[in-house]
Design a protein around this motif. Structure first.
Motif, PDB file in Angstrom:
ATOM      1  N   TYR A   1      -7.187 -12.366  12.969  1.00  0.00           N
ATOM      2  CA  TYR A   1      -5.800 -12.820  13.106  1.00  0.00           C
ATOM      3  C   TYR A   1      -5.766 -14.000  14.075  1.00  0.00           C
ATOM      4  N   GLU A   2      -5.348 -15.151  13.591  1.00  0.00           N
ATOM      5  CA  GLU A   2      -5.335 -16.371  14.397  1.00  0.00           C
ATOM      6  C   GLU A   2      -4.100 -17.215  14.106  1.00  0.00           C
ATOM      7  N   ASP A   3      -3.705 -18.031  15.098  1.00  0.00           N
ATOM      8  CA  ASP A   3      -2.561 -18.921  14.908  1.00  0.00           C
ATOM      9  C   ASP A   3      -2.946 -20.393  14.869  1.00  0.00           C
ATOM     10  N   ALA A   4      -4.146 -20.745  15.316  1.00  0.00           N
ATOM     11  CA  ALA A   4      -4.558 -22.146  15.414  1.00  0.00           C
ATOM     12  C   ALA A   4      -5.417 -22.566  14.227  1.00  0.00           C
ATOM     13  N   LEU A   5      -5.200 -23.785  13.753  1.00  0.00           N
ATOM     14  CA  LEU A   5      -5.908 -24.279  12.568  1.00  0.00           C
ATOM     15  C   LEU A   5      -7.419 -24.239  12.736  1.00  0.00           C
ATOM     16  N   HIS A   6      -7.930 -24.743  13.860  1.00  0.00           N
ATOM     17  CA  HIS A   6      -9.388 -24.801  14.016  1.00  0.00           C
ATOM     18  C   HIS A   6      -9.998 -23.404  14.004  1.00  0.00           C
ATOM     19  N   ALA A   7      -9.309 -22.423  14.567  1.00  0.00           N
ATOM     20  CA  ALA A   7      -9.819 -21.053  14.590  1.00  0.00           C
ATOM     21  C   ALA A   7      -9.756 -20.422  13.204  1.00  0.00           C
ATOM     22  N   VAL A   8      -8.666 -20.681  12.481  1.00  0.00           N
ATOM     23  CA  VAL A   8      -8.530 -20.195  11.101  1.00  0.00           C
ATOM     24  C   VAL A   8      -9.666 -20.745  10.243  1.00  0.00           C
ATOM     25  N   GLU A   9      -9.929 -22.029  10.377  1.00  0.00           N
ATOM     26  CA  GLU A   9     -10.993 -22.663   9.581  1.00  0.00           C
ATOM     27  C   GLU A   9     -12.362 -22.098   9.945  1.00  0.00           C
ATOM     28  N   THR A  10     -12.610 -21.897  11.235  1.00  0.00           N
ATOM     29  CA  THR A  10     -13.903 -21.368  11.679  1.00  0.00           C
ATOM     30  C   THR A  10     -14.143 -19.963  11.137  1.00  0.00           C
ATOM     31  N   ALA A  11     -13.148 -19.093  11.274  1.00  0.00           N
ATOM     32  CA  ALA A  11     -13.299 -17.710  10.815  1.00  0.00           C
ATOM     33  C   ALA A  11     -13.466 -17.645   9.303  1.00  0.00           C
TER      34      ALA A  11
ATOM     35  N   ALA B   1      -3.358 -15.577   8.981  1.00  0.00           N
ATOM     36  CA  ALA B   1      -2.796 -16.614   9.843  1.00  0.00           C
ATOM     37  C   ALA B   1      -1.428 -16.178  10.352  1.00  0.00           C
ATOM     38  N   VAL B   2      -1.231 -16.295  11.652  1.00  0.00           N
ATOM     39  CA  VAL B   2       0.016 -15.882  12.293  1.00  0.00           C
ATOM     40  C   VAL B   2       0.780 -17.131  12.743  1.00  0.00           C
ATOM     41  N   TYR B   3       2.025 -17.248  12.326  1.00  0.00           N
ATOM     42  CA  TYR B   3       2.803 -18.435  12.675  1.00  0.00           C
ATOM     43  C   TYR B   3       3.163 -18.453  14.150  1.00  0.00           C
ATOM     44  N   ASP B   4       2.989 -19.635  14.744  1.00  0.00           N
ATOM     45  CA  ASP B   4       3.456 -19.879  16.112  1.00  0.00           C
ATOM     46  C   ASP B   4       3.988 -21.303  16.157  1.00  0.00           C
TER      47      ASP B   4
ATOM     48  N   THR C   1      -5.548 -22.413   3.979  1.00  0.00           N
ATOM     49  CA  THR C   1      -6.898 -21.962   4.344  1.00  0.00           C
ATOM     50  C   THR C   1      -6.994 -20.445   4.439  1.00  0.00           C
ATOM     51  N   ALA C   2      -5.954 -19.818   4.980  1.00  0.00           N
ATOM     52  CA  ALA C   2      -5.982 -18.374   5.237  1.00  0.00           C
ATOM     53  C   ALA C   2      -5.845 -17.542   3.969  1.00  0.00           C
ATOM     54  N   ASP C   3      -6.276 -16.295   4.051  1.00  0.00           N
ATOM     55  CA  ASP C   3      -6.133 -15.344   2.947  1.00  0.00           C
ATOM     56  C   ASP C   3      -4.744 -14.718   2.929  1.00  0.00           C
ATOM     57  N   GLU C   4      -4.095 -14.707   4.084  1.00  0.00           N
ATOM     58  CA  GLU C   4      -2.795 -14.061   4.246  1.00  0.00           C
ATOM     59  C   GLU C   4      -2.032 -14.789   5.348  1.00  0.00           C
ATOM     60  N   THR C   5      -0.727 -14.893   5.229  1.00  0.00           N
ATOM     61  CA  THR C   5       0.071 -15.510   6.285  1.00  0.00           C
ATOM     62  C   THR C   5       1.121 -14.528   6.791  1.00  0.00           C
ATOM     63  N   ILE C   6       1.357 -14.600   8.081  1.00  0.00           N
ATOM     64  CA  ILE C   6       2.355 -13.745   8.727  1.00  0.00           C
ATOM     65  C   ILE C   6       3.321 -14.659   9.476  1.00  0.00           C
ATOM     66  N   MET C   7       4.520 -14.830   8.940  1.00  0.00           N
ATOM     67  CA  MET C   7       5.511 -15.674   9.592  1.00  0.00           C
ATOM     68  C   MET C   7       6.049 -14.998  10.850  1.00  0.00           C
ATOM     69  N   ASN C   8       6.248 -13.702  10.774  1.00  0.00           N
ATOM     70  CA  ASN C   8       6.570 -12.921  11.967  1.00  0.00           C
ATOM     71  C   ASN C   8       6.096 -11.488  11.742  1.00  0.00           C
ATOM     72  N   TRP C   9       5.765 -10.819  12.837  1.00  0.00           N
ATOM     73  CA  TRP C   9       5.152  -9.493  12.748  1.00  0.00           C
ATOM     74  C   TRP C   9       6.094  -8.450  12.152  1.00  0.00           C
ATOM     75  N   GLU C  10       7.379  -8.605  12.385  1.00  0.00           N
ATOM     76  CA  GLU C  10       8.331  -7.614  11.882  1.00  0.00           C
ATOM     77  C   GLU C  10       8.338  -7.580  10.368  1.00  0.00           C
ATOM     78  N   ASP C  11       8.204  -8.743   9.731  1.00  0.00           N
ATOM     79  CA  ASP C  11       8.176  -8.788   8.263  1.00  0.00           C
ATOM     80  C   ASP C  11       6.871  -8.250   7.703  1.00  0.00           C
ATOM     81  N   ALA C  12       5.827  -8.195   8.556  1.00  0.00           N
ATOM     82  CA  ALA C  12       4.513  -7.719   8.101  1.00  0.00           C
ATOM     83  C   ALA C  12       4.370  -6.207   8.177  1.00  0.00           C
ATOM     84  N   LEU C  13       5.364  -5.533   8.736  1.00  0.00           N
ATOM     85  CA  LEU C  13       5.290  -4.080   8.884  1.00  0.00           C
ATOM     86  C   LEU C  13       5.382  -3.357   7.540  1.00  0.00           C
TER      87      LEU C  13
END
Length: 213
Positions: free
Chosen positions: A166-176, A185-188, A201-213
């Motif tokens: 779970y990451e919010d930054a592009l470079h970290a998303v790409e590396t993983a 990918a978590v929006y910030d 790039t990500a397999d899944e996106t999370i705009m906010n954690w509440e919607d991901a529940l």
């Protein structure tokens, strides 16, 4: 996310700390009595490390302290924010509880020092959800390298293909992603300009954690 293991970033992912980082230099300078801070100064330090910024502050403001001492004071100021007022993102507590109920084994891998992660997550009441905390400082490489993720899965006894990062930054998303992990990918707001590329790039996106529940 249906993986058995999960590696979480902290800043911008679990906790809403990026606004504190963005205002840190200005906060420090104002504490030192610098009332007027030119926009050019803030622009120039944007790509700098804390130590480089400290040396620049010494040069232009004539501080008596060494760059190392100034950097230590800046880091101490941020440490107090982690210990006192950096908040958990809305919905994180419930999301972690959901994964824990599914017996997902979790850890945190962050550029932030381990003692600061521990102080922050303990205060917020979620430290016990994670088996361990791992800093890029400990591994010796930032998230442009996959070393911290590999070290984390080794400690978990897992494989990248069985692990969500779970990451919010592009470079970290790409590396993983390049390292073979499932990436959520978590929006910030700090990464909003890169969100389209992050989402692609990500397999899944999370705009906010509440919607991901």
């Amino acid at each position: 996310m249906d993986k058995k293991y999960a590696i979480f970033d902290m800043d911008g992912t679990l906790v809403d700390s990026m606004p504190y980082w963005k205002k840190l230099a200005k906060e420090y300078l104002q504490l030192k009595g610098v009332c007027k801070i030119e926009p050019e100064v803030m622009k120039k330090i944007t790509p700098m490390t804390i130590l480089e910024s400290a040396a620049y502050f010494k040069e232009i403001y004539g501080f008596a302290s060494t760059p190392e001492e100034i950097a230590g004071e800046v880091n101490g100021l941020m440490a107090r924010h982690y210990e006192e007022d950096v908040p958990l993102k809305e919905g994180v507590r419930e999301y972690l509880a959901k994964l824990k109920k599914r017996k997902v084994r979790m850890c945190v891998a962050s550029a932030t020092a381990e003692h600061l992660m521990e102080a922050c997550l303990k205060r917020l009441g979620v430290l016990e959800d994670f088996e361990f905390l791992l800093s890029c400082e400990t591994v010796g490489a930032g998230k442009h390298s996959p070393e911290v993720y590999h070290a984390a899965v080794e400690k978990l006894g897992a494989k990248p293909e069985d692990t969500a990062v779970y990451e919010d930054a592009l470079h970290a998303v790409e590396t993983a992603k390049k390292a073979g992990f499932y990436v959520a990918a978590v929006y910030d707001d700090n990464g909003k300009d890169n969100w389209e590329k992050i989402s692609e790039t990500a397999d899944e996106t999370i705009m906010n954690w509440e919607d991901a529940l």
